[in-house]
Design a protein around this motif. Sequence first.
Motif, short mmCIF file in Angstrom:
data_model
loop_
_atom_site.label_atom_id
_atom_site.label_comp_id
_atom_site.label_asym_id
_atom_site.label_seq_id
_atom_site.Cartn_x
_atom_site.Cartn_y
_atom_site.Cartn_z
N ARG A 1 -8.20 21.01 -1.61
CA ARG A 1 -8.59 21.76 -2.79
C ARG A 1 -8.00 23.16 -2.82
O ARG A 1 -7.85 23.76 -3.89
N LEU A 2 -7.66 23.71 -1.66
CA LEU A 2 -7.13 25.07 -1.56
C LEU A 2 -5.61 25.10 -1.34
O LEU A 2 -5.06 26.13 -0.98
N ASP A 3 -4.96 23.97 -1.55
CA ASP A 3 -3.50 23.88 -1.37
C ASP A 3 -2.80 24.94 -2.22
O ASP A 3 -2.97 24.99 -3.44
N LYS A 4 -1.99 25.78 -1.57
CA LYS A 4 -1.28 26.85 -2.27
C LYS A 4 0.14 26.44 -2.69
O LYS A 4 0.82 27.20 -3.38
N ILE A 5 0.58 25.27 -2.27
CA ILE A 5 1.94 24.81 -2.59
C ILE A 5 1.93 23.86 -3.78
O ILE A 5 2.68 24.02 -4.74
N ALA A 6 1.08 22.84 -3.69
CA ALA A 6 0.95 21.87 -4.77
C ALA A 6 -0.49 21.90 -5.27
O ALA A 6 -1.41 21.76 -4.47
N PRO A 7 -0.72 22.07 -6.57
CA PRO A 7 -2.10 22.23 -7.06
C PRO A 7 -2.93 20.97 -6.88
O PRO A 7 -2.47 19.85 -7.10
N TYR A 8 -4.18 21.17 -6.50
CA TYR A 8 -5.10 20.06 -6.25
C TYR A 8 -5.27 19.18 -7.49
O TYR A 8 -5.39 17.95 -7.38
N HIS A 9 -5.27 19.79 -8.66
CA HIS A 9 -5.50 19.00 -9.88
C HIS A 9 -4.43 17.94 -10.09
O HIS A 9 -4.66 16.95 -10.81
N ALA A 10 -3.26 18.11 -9.46
CA ALA A 10 -2.20 17.11 -9.58
C ALA A 10 -2.68 15.75 -9.08
O ALA A 10 -2.52 14.72 -9.75
N SER A 11 -3.30 15.74 -7.90
CA SER A 11 -3.78 14.48 -7.34
C SER A 11 -5.03 13.97 -8.06
O SER A 11 -5.25 12.76 -8.14
N VAL A 12 -5.85 14.88 -8.56
CA VAL A 12 -7.01 14.46 -9.36
C VAL A 12 -6.54 13.68 -10.58
O VAL A 12 -7.08 12.62 -10.91
N ASP A 13 -5.51 14.19 -11.25
CA ASP A 13 -4.97 13.53 -12.44
C ASP A 13 -4.33 12.19 -12.09
O ASP A 13 -4.49 11.20 -12.82
N LYS B 1 0.83 -1.20 0.00
CA LYS B 1 0.00 0.00 0.00
C LYS B 1 0.87 1.25 0.00
O LYS B 1 1.93 1.29 0.63
N MET B 2 0.39 2.29 -0.70
CA MET B 2 1.12 3.54 -0.83
C MET B 2 0.18 4.71 -0.55
O MET B 2 -0.98 4.69 -0.98
N VAL B 3 0.69 5.71 0.15
CA VAL B 3 -0.08 6.91 0.47
C VAL B 3 0.70 8.14 0.02
O VAL B 3 1.90 8.24 0.29
N THR B 4 0.02 9.06 -0.66
CA THR B 4 0.64 10.36 -0.97
C THR B 4 -0.23 11.46 -0.37
O THR B 4 -1.45 11.35 -0.33
N ILE B 5 0.43 12.51 0.09
CA ILE B 5 -0.26 13.62 0.76
C ILE B 5 0.20 14.93 0.13
O ILE B 5 1.38 15.27 0.18
N GLY B 6 -0.71 15.66 -0.48
CA GLY B 6 -0.39 16.97 -1.03
C GLY B 6 0.77 16.98 -2.00
O GLY B 6 1.59 17.89 -1.97
N SER B 7 0.83 15.99 -2.87
CA SER B 7 1.99 15.84 -3.74
C SER B 7 1.79 16.51 -5.10
O SER B 7 0.73 16.38 -5.71
N PRO B 8 2.81 17.21 -5.58
CA PRO B 8 2.77 17.73 -6.95
C PRO B 8 2.91 16.59 -7.95
O PRO B 8 3.22 15.46 -7.55
N SER B 9 2.70 16.88 -9.21
CA SER B 9 2.76 15.83 -10.21
C SER B 9 3.64 16.18 -11.40
O SER B 9 4.44 15.37 -11.85
N GLU B 10 3.51 17.41 -11.93
CA GLU B 10 4.11 17.75 -13.21
C GLU B 10 5.37 18.60 -13.04
O GLU B 10 5.32 19.71 -12.50
N PHE B 11 6.50 18.09 -13.52
CA PHE B 11 7.76 18.83 -13.43
C PHE B 11 7.66 20.15 -14.20
O PHE B 11 8.17 21.18 -13.77
N HIS B 12 6.98 20.14 -15.35
CA HIS B 12 6.91 21.36 -16.15
C HIS B 12 6.16 22.47 -15.40
O HIS B 12 6.47 23.65 -15.57
N GLU B 13 5.20 22.10 -14.55
CA GLU B 13 4.51 23.11 -13.74
C GLU B 13 5.42 23.67 -12.66
O GLU B 13 5.40 24.88 -12.38
#
Length: 278
Positions: A232-244, A167-179
């Motif tokens: 959803r209001l994370d100002k460091i890593a965008p919420y859409h990263a985890s949605v994707d 099992k793996m858990v991620t918390i508030g993680s970014p996704s895209e290097f280009h962003e």
Amino acid sequence: MLVFLQKLIPKLYGLYFNLLVWFIPKKIAKQAFTVFATVRKGRVLPNQKEYLDNAKFEVVTIGDNKIQVYNWPGSKETVLLIHGWESNTWRWHKLIDKLQKEDYNIIAFDAPAHGYSTGKILHAPLYAEAVQALLLKYEPKLVIGHSMGGMTLLYNESKNPNSHIEKMVTIGSPSEFHEILTHYKNLLGFNDKVKSVIETLVQKKFNFSTEEFSSSNFVQNNNKKGLIFHDRLDKIAPYHASVDVHKHWKESELFSTEGFGHSMHQDVVNEKIIAFLK
């Protein structure tokens, strides 16, 4: 005055890069990447020292760095904790308390250039080298990563699938290097030429492009059970990263919050993690 200087210094770096990139592009690319990867915070603070010192386990040499490892022993499965950028193992103390009550065997460590570990810089491939070495050494069934730690965990799993992880858990993680690179560009105010030479350096140094480094791509063949947290209001890593990431990770669950911030130390988050691990 301090706040003014904190805003001015990045812009001075950007101006320097903009001027010299036309004359010495390779050198500027290297300097700009070094500034990007240089760690300025995350060493052990006085209020963290006693807690961490009591759990020191061993120092492991990985590449050029000596990595401080901590252990809170327990009789159940081993859990590995991977902290984020400019942080250290202390960030887990609230979750560690709950994991101890459930008698998990807890392993955590300070990333290169963080906490008690040596080094000055950190980037995802360097972090992944440390993560993979510790995954092989301690063989945890359960792995939890916050922010950059979660992104690195997914990157490493795509490169080095570890059969012992369940099992793996991620918390508030970014996704895209280009962003992340675009954010760096805006912070320093450097031009597209500087961005281009950094992208060229990344391709040559790591054998991937900034567009290819994407957690949503990394998880497409990940068959581990996953739990993804993001506010959803994370100002460091965008919420859409985890949605994707959730969209592309078949075995994952997305737990969304609002107003919890980036760190997500709240009891409801930690209790959800414990329930998932069980």
